[in-house]
Write a protein that holds these residues in place. Structure first.
Motif, PDB file in Angstrom:
ATOM      1  N   GLY A 164      65.775  64.500  25.257  1.00 22.13           N
ATOM      2  CA  GLY A 164      65.050  65.155  24.227  1.00 22.13           C
ATOM      3  C   GLY A 164      65.788  65.132  22.844  1.00 22.13           C
ATOM      4  O   GLY A 164      66.898  64.729  22.673  1.00 22.13           O
ATOM      5  N   GLU A 165      64.780  65.427  21.887  1.00 21.73           N
ATOM      6  CA  GLU A 165      65.478  65.383  20.438  1.00 21.73           C
ATOM      7  C   GLU A 165      66.460  65.926  20.101  1.00 21.73           C
ATOM      8  O   GLU A 165      67.565  65.795  19.540  1.00 21.73           O
ATOM      9  CB  GLU A 165      64.194  65.309  19.369  1.00 21.73           C
ATOM     10  N   GLU A 166      66.436  67.420  20.658  1.00 22.01           N
ATOM     11  CA  GLU A 166      67.562  68.405  20.259  1.00 22.01           C
ATOM     12  C   GLU A 166      68.775  68.127  20.945  1.00 22.01           C
ATOM     13  O   GLU A 166      70.086  68.228  20.142  1.00 22.01           O
ATOM     14  CB  GLU A 166      66.847  69.975  20.604  1.00 22.01           C
ATOM     15  N   SER A 167      68.911  67.559  21.942  1.00 24.03           N
ATOM     16  CA  SER A 167      70.290  67.210  22.763  1.00 24.03           C
ATOM     17  C   SER A 167      70.871  66.140  21.786  1.00 24.03           C
ATOM     18  O   SER A 167      72.134  65.975  21.695  1.00 24.03           O
ATOM     19  CB  SER A 167      70.101  66.797  23.973  1.00 24.03           C
ATOM     20  N   LEU A 168      70.276  65.186  21.357  1.00 23.30           N
ATOM     21  CA  LEU A 168      70.618  64.072  20.588  1.00 23.30           C
ATOM     22  C   LEU A 168      71.074  64.640  19.190  1.00 23.30           C
ATOM     23  O   LEU A 168      72.143  64.390  18.654  1.00 23.30           O
ATOM     24  CB  LEU A 168      69.598  62.936  20.380  1.00 23.30           C
ATOM     25  N   LEU A 169      70.437  65.513  18.730  1.00 19.20           N
ATOM     26  CA  LEU A 169      70.711  66.043  17.398  1.00 19.20           C
ATOM     27  C   LEU A 169      71.983  66.938  17.753  1.00 19.20           C
ATOM     28  O   LEU A 169      73.097  66.634  16.856  1.00 19.20           O
ATOM     29  CB  LEU A 169      69.674  67.061  16.891  1.00 19.20           C
ATOM     30  N   ARG A 170      72.154  67.613  18.743  1.00 20.41           N
ATOM     31  CA  ARG A 170      73.313  68.587  18.793  1.00 20.41           C
ATOM     32  C   ARG A 170      74.697  67.543  19.278  1.00 20.41           C
ATOM     33  O   ARG A 170      75.748  67.764  19.010  1.00 20.41           O
ATOM     34  CB  ARG A 170      73.303  69.435  19.995  1.00 20.41           C
ATOM     35  N   HIS A 171      74.314  66.124  19.736  1.00 27.00           N
ATOM     36  CA  HIS A 171      75.574  65.337  20.100  1.00 27.00           C
ATOM     37  C   HIS A 171      76.030  64.803  18.619  1.00 27.00           C
ATOM     38  O   HIS A 171      77.054  64.728  18.454  1.00 27.00           O
ATOM     39  CB  HIS A 171      75.150  64.257  21.015  1.00 27.00           C
ATOM     40  N   VAL A 172      75.040  64.605  17.836  1.00 23.23           N
ATOM     41  CA  VAL A 172      75.406  64.088  16.559  1.00 23.23           C
ATOM     42  C   VAL A 172      76.134  65.022  15.686  1.00 23.23           C
ATOM     43  O   VAL A 172      77.005  64.674  14.826  1.00 23.23           O
ATOM     44  CB  VAL A 172      74.042  63.444  15.965  1.00 23.23           C
ATOM     45  N   LEU A 173      75.523  66.311  15.933  1.00 20.67           N
ATOM     46  CA  LEU A 173      76.397  67.284  14.813  1.00 20.67           C
ATOM     47  C   LEU A 173      77.736  67.394  15.511  1.00 20.67           C
ATOM     48  O   LEU A 173      78.905  67.659  14.848  1.00 20.67           O
ATOM     49  CB  LEU A 173      75.668  68.628  15.274  1.00 20.67           C
ATOM     50  N   SER A 174      78.216  67.175  16.775  1.00 17.72           N
ATOM     51  CA  SER A 174      79.462  67.379  17.667  1.00 17.72           C
ATOM     52  C   SER A 174      80.090  66.029  16.786  1.00 17.72           C
ATOM     53  O   SER A 174      81.490  66.426  16.552  1.00 17.72           O
ATOM     54  CB  SER A 174      79.114  67.235  18.960  1.00 17.72           C
ATOM     55  N   ILE A 175      79.649  64.986  16.603  1.00 18.59           N
ATOM     56  CA  ILE A 175      80.329  63.756  15.933  1.00 18.59           C
ATOM     57  C   ILE A 175      80.868  64.035  14.786  1.00 18.59           C
ATOM     58  O   ILE A 175      81.810  63.907  14.323  1.00 18.59           O
ATOM     59  CB  ILE A 175      79.301  62.459  16.266  1.00 18.59           C
ATOM     60  N   ASN A 176      79.844  64.772  14.073  1.00 16.66           N
ATOM     61  CA  ASN A 176      80.245  65.036  12.569  1.00 16.66           C
ATOM     62  C   ASN A 176      81.228  66.178  12.452  1.00 16.66           C
ATOM     63  O   ASN A 176      82.333  66.342  11.592  1.00 16.66           O
ATOM     64  CB  ASN A 176      78.877  65.606  11.808  1.00 16.66           C
ATOM     65  N   GLU A 177      81.294  66.975  13.549  1.00 18.27           N
ATOM     66  CA  GLU A 177      82.303  68.325  13.499  1.00 18.27           C
ATOM     67  C   GLU A 177      83.560  67.312  13.838  1.00 18.27           C
ATOM     68  O   GLU A 177      84.546  67.918  13.181  1.00 18.27           O
ATOM     69  CB  GLU A 177      81.960  69.239  14.372  1.00 18.27           C
TER      70      GLU A 177
END
Length: 693
Positions: free
Chosen positions: A342-355
Motif C-alpha cells: 500500500g501507498e502509506e507503508s511505502l511513504l512511512r518507510h521513505v520517511l524513516s529513511i529521511n529521519e
C-alpha cells in the motif's frame, strides 16, 4: 518596511575589563574602519564611586554611497549619536546609537551590549540588534536600503576583528590584565591602579578538548563560533534570520524547539524570507506531531517484504562527508511493493529513511569537524522500463515527493542518476514538475556508462567505495530486488484498511472553525479535583480558547451549519443558543487568544463534578474607534483572517487526582520525542493555568 537585525552572541576569551580597554582604543577614530572619520564627546558623566561612566559621542561616517546620491542629499557625512553606559560593578557596557542626519526620513536604531559570559567570568559576550526604517529618501528608498544593509553587514563582520586587533595590540605592549572595579572601602589596602597592570592574565583551567569545542550555552542564545562550526558560514543577515525565527519559536513553541540546523533548512528553502520559512516550518511541525513522525525511528519496523525487495540502503559517505544513500530503482518492483504494502507503508518507510538521514548528518558533523547538513543520493536506473510507469506506482511516487519536499527541505545535497535508459525522459516529464526548482539544480544525470569517465562518479565518491555493481570494488549491501511474488499481494479491502490504520494512528484530532461556528468538545467529570489537560496547535487563523462548566449535559451535538468538515474531525457545537452564560453554564478560565502557529498546552483542576466544555472560537478583531486608529499590520491581519477559516489540531486527557498528586510532571500531557527538539521544557504551574507556548 522596517528591516531588523539581531546578531548571534560573539564570545571573546578575555576578561571584560581587558575587552573594555581594547574597545576604548577605537576612539576618536579607527583606522580599521575608514568610513569612521571622526567622533566628538558631547557629554560625560561619572558616578561618585566611579562604578558607572556615561558618555555621549557624535560620530561622523563617510558612507560609501554613489556621488549622485550624495549630491542630491546635500551631505558628505552622516552623523550618529552614540550613548555608552559602562557599569564597572556589574561589568556591562550598554551602547545605544541612532542617526542624527536625515532622522525625519530614515530611522536607524542600534543597541549593543558587552557582558560577562554566564558560564565563565573570564570571557566576555557581545550582542547587537538594529533596525532600519526608511520612510522617504527622494525616491531612492530601495537604493538607500541596499547601501545601508550592505555597509551594516560589513561593519558587523569586521567588528570582532577590530576588538581582537586592539587586544593583540595591548598584549604586544605587555598589557594582559586590567584589575576589576572595587568599592572604595576595599581599595584602602590595595588602591585601584590608575594605569593598566601587566600581571599575566589568569586563563580558565579547561581541558584542551573543551577549548576546541565552540558550543557555548549563552543564556540559550546562539554563539557565533557555534554557528560557524555546526551550521556553516552564514552572512550576518542570514544569522539574524535564524536567530529571530528561533526566538519566535521559543515564544510560541516552548519546550518544542527544533534544532538550529532544522530551522536553517527551512530558511534556506525560502531564501531566508522569515515569514515564508515560518509558515512552512509551522506546518511541518504540526504534521510531525499529528502523525507521530518524532517517534518513527523507534516505532517503525520495515515489513519483511521491504527488507527483501526495497532496493535502497545507506553506503558510507561521499567526498564531502555527506551520508550516501543508494537506490537501485531499476531493480525495484514498484508495482509489486504497492500491491503488497500500500501507498502509506511505502511513504512511512521513505520517511524513516529521511529521519535516519538527519541522524547520520549529525553524526558526520561531529566526525568530520565541519557542518554536514544534507546527504547524497545515488540512483541506479539500470533495468528501468515501462513497468515502472504503472499509474498507481507513479501516483505513490508523486505523493512521496510531495510529502518529502514539504517536510525535509534542503536535505538533499546532490542526486546522482546513473545509467538512465531511454524510458527515463518519460518518467522525468511526469515527476519533475513536482520537484522544487532548487532541488532540481542538484540533479546530475548520466546516460549509459558516461559516469565512468572524467567528471563522472569519481568526482563525487571515493573510488574505494564505488559499489561493485557499478564497476567498483566495494561490496554493497543494498538488496538486489526482484519481482514481489503475487502471493504477497493484498486485496483492495486489505490495502484500504491498512492505509487507514497506518496513517490515522494519532492521538490528535482536528477541526475547522468559522465565524459563528465554534468547535466544542464535552468532558464529563465525576470526581472533583480531577485535572483536564490539553495540547493543541493553531494550524490556521487566530482562535479564542474557553473552558465552561455546566451542571446539566448539553443536547445532541449540532453540526457545523456551513456543512463543511475538516480532515480528521468535524465541527461540533454543544452550547445551545438558548443557554445563558452565568445561568445555564459558567466560564471557569479566562479566555485565551491564540495566534496562528502557536502551540498551547495547559491544565485545569476541576472544582465541581459535572460537564466541562472546551471551546475553540473564531477570533474577531475588535472594532477600532476613530480616536484609536488601527495599525496597517492589524488591518491586513484582519482582512487575511476574515477571509479564511481557522483550523486547530488538539488532544485532551483527564487525570484523576490520585494520578497527579504524587508528581506534577504528569500534567504535561504530551511530551514530544522529536530528535530535532530542544531538551528543555517549561514546568507547568500547580494552579489552574493556561500556558501559551
Amino acid at each position: 518596511m522596517v528591516q531588523k537585525y539581531q546578531s548571534p552572541v560573539r564570545v571573546y576569551k578575555y576578561p571584560f575589563e581587558l575587552v573594555m580597554a581594547a574597545y576604548e582604543r577605537r576612539f576618536p577614530t579607527c583606522h580599521l574602519i575608514p568610513m569612521f572619520v571622526a567622533s566628538d564627546v558631547v557629554s560625560e558623566e561619572t558616578s561618585e564611586d566611579d562604578s558607572t561612566h556615561k558618555i555621549e559621542r557624535r560620530c561622523a561616517l563617510d558612507v560609501d554611497a554613489p556621488r549622485l546620491l550624495k549630491r542630491i542629499a546635500g551631505v558628505d557625512y552622516v552623523y550618529f549619536i552614540q550613548r555608552n553606559t559602562l557599569n564597572r560593578k556589574e561589568r556591562t557596557l550598554h551602547i545605544e546609537s541612532h542617526n542624527e542626519t536625515f532622522s525625519n526620513r530614515v530611522i536607524i536604531h542600534e543597541t549593543c551590549c558587552y557582558s560577562v559570559h554566564p558560564e565563565n567570568e573570564d570571557w566576555t559576550c557581545f550582542e547587537q540588534t538594529a533596525s532600519l526604517d526608511i520612510k522617504s529618501f527622494f525616491g531612492f528608498e530601495s537604493t538607500v536600503e541596499k547601501i545601508a544593509m550592505k555597509q551594516y553587514a560589513g561593519s558587523i563582520k569586521k567588528g570582532k576583528e577590530i576588538i581582537e586587533f586592539y587586544l593583540k595590540e595591548l598584549e604586544d605592549e605587555g598589557i594582559t590584565h586590567v584589575p576589576r572595579w572595587l568599592p572604595c572601602s576595599q581599595t584602602i589596602a590595595l588602591p585601584r591602579p590608575t594605569s593598566l597592570s601587566t600581571t599575566p592574565c589568569a586563563l580558565p583551567a579547561l581541558p584542551i578538548s573543551e577549548m576546541n569545542v565552540f558550543v557555548f550555552c549563552v543564556a540559550d542564545k546562539l554563539d557565533a563560533d557555534y554557528i560557524k562550526r555546526y551550521l556553516g558560514d552564514l552572512t550576518p543577515l542570514q544569522e539574524s534570520c535564524l536567530i529571530r525565527l528561533r526566538k519566535w519559536l521559543q515564544e510560541t513553541h516552548k519546550g518544542k524547539i527544533p534544532k538550529d540546523e532544522h530551522i536553517l533548512r527551512f530558511l534556506r528553502a525560502r531564501d531566508f524570507n522569515i515569514d515564508k520559512a515560518r509558515e512552512i516550518l509551522c506546518q511541518s511541525l504540526t504534521w510531525r506531531k499529528q502523525h507521530q513522525v518524532d517517534y518513527l525511528l523507534e516505532t517503525w519496523t520495515s515489513p519483511q517484504v521491504l527488507q527483501d525487495f526495497y532496493t535502497g540502503g545507506w553506503h558510507h559517505h561521499d567526498r564531502d562527508g555527506r551520508p550516501l544513500y543508494i537506490l537501485r530503482l531499476g531493480h525495484m518492483d514498484t508495482k509489486g511493493l504497492v500491491r503488497a504494502l500500500g501507498e502509506e507503508s511505502l511513504l512511512r518507510h521513505v520517511l524513516s529513511i529521511n529521519e535516519e538521514g538527519l541522524r547520520r548528518c549529525e553524526e558526520n558533523t561531529k566526525v568530520f569537524g565541519r557542518p554536514i547538513s544534507c546527504w547524497t543520493c545515488l540512483v541506479d536506473l539500470e533495468g528501468l522500463n515501462m513497468r515502472h510507469l504503472w499509474r498507481p506506482g507513479v501516483k505513490a511516487l508523486l505523493r512521496i515527493i510531495e510529502v518529502v519536499e514539504a517536510n525535509y527541505p534542503e536535505t538533499l545535497g546532490r542526486l546522482l542518476i546513473l545509467r538512465a535508459p531511454r524510458v527515463f525522459p518519460v518518467l522525468w516529464t511526469l515527476v519533475s514538475p513536482f520537484i522544487d526548482e532548487n532541488t532540481r539544480k542538484k540533479f546530475l544525470i548520466y546516460a549509459g556508462n558516461d559516469y565512468q569517465g572524467p567528471g563522472g562518479l569519481v568526482d563525487y565518491i571515493d573510488k574505494e567505495i564505488i559499489p561493485d555493481f557499478l564497476g567498483g570494488e566495494c561490496m554493497c549491501e543494498v538488496p538486489e530486488g526482484g519481482l514481489v511474488p503475487k502471493s504477497m499481494y493484498r486485496t483492495p479491502e486489505e490495502m484500504e484498511n491498512e492505509d487507514v490504520r497506518l496513517w490515522t494512528e494519532t492521538i490528535y484530532q482536528s477541526s475547522s472553525i468559522f465565524k459563528g461556528a465554534p468547535h466544542e468538545i464535552l468532558i464529563e467529570i465525576i470526581d472533583a479535583s480531577s485535572v483536564i489537560t490539553w495540547d493543541f496547535d493553531v494550524c490556521k487563523g487566530d482562535v479564542v480558547f474557553n473552558i465552561f462548566h455546566s451542571k446539566r449535559a448539553p443536547q445532541t451535538p449540532r453540526k457545523d451549519p456551513h456543512g463543511i468538515t475538516s480532515p480528521g474531525g468535524n465541527n461540533v457545537q454543544l452550547i445551545d443558543k438558548s443557554w445563558t452564560l452565568g445561568q445555564d453554564y459558567s466560564m471557569v478560565e479566562s479566555p485565551l487568544t491564540c495566534k496562528e502557529g502557536e502551540s498551547v498546552q495547559g491544565s485545569h483542576i476541576t472544582r465541581w463534578p459535572g460537564f466541562y466544555i472546551l471551546q475553540w472560537k473564531f477570533h474577531n478583531m475588535p472594532a477600532c474607534s476613530a480616536t484609536n486608529l488601527p495599525r496597517v499590520d492589524d488591518v491586513l491581519a484582519t482582512l487575511q483572517v476574515s477571509s479564511h477559516k481557522c483550523k486547530v489540531m488538539y488532544y485532551t486527557e483527564v487525570l484523576g487526582s490520585e494520578d497527579f498528586r504524587g508528581s506534577m510532571t504528569s500534567l504535561e500531557s504530551s511530551h514530544s520525542g522529536f530528535s530535532q527538539l530542544s531538551a528543555t521544557s517549561s514546568n507547568q504551574s500547580q494552579s489552574s493555568s493556561m500556558i501559551s507556548r
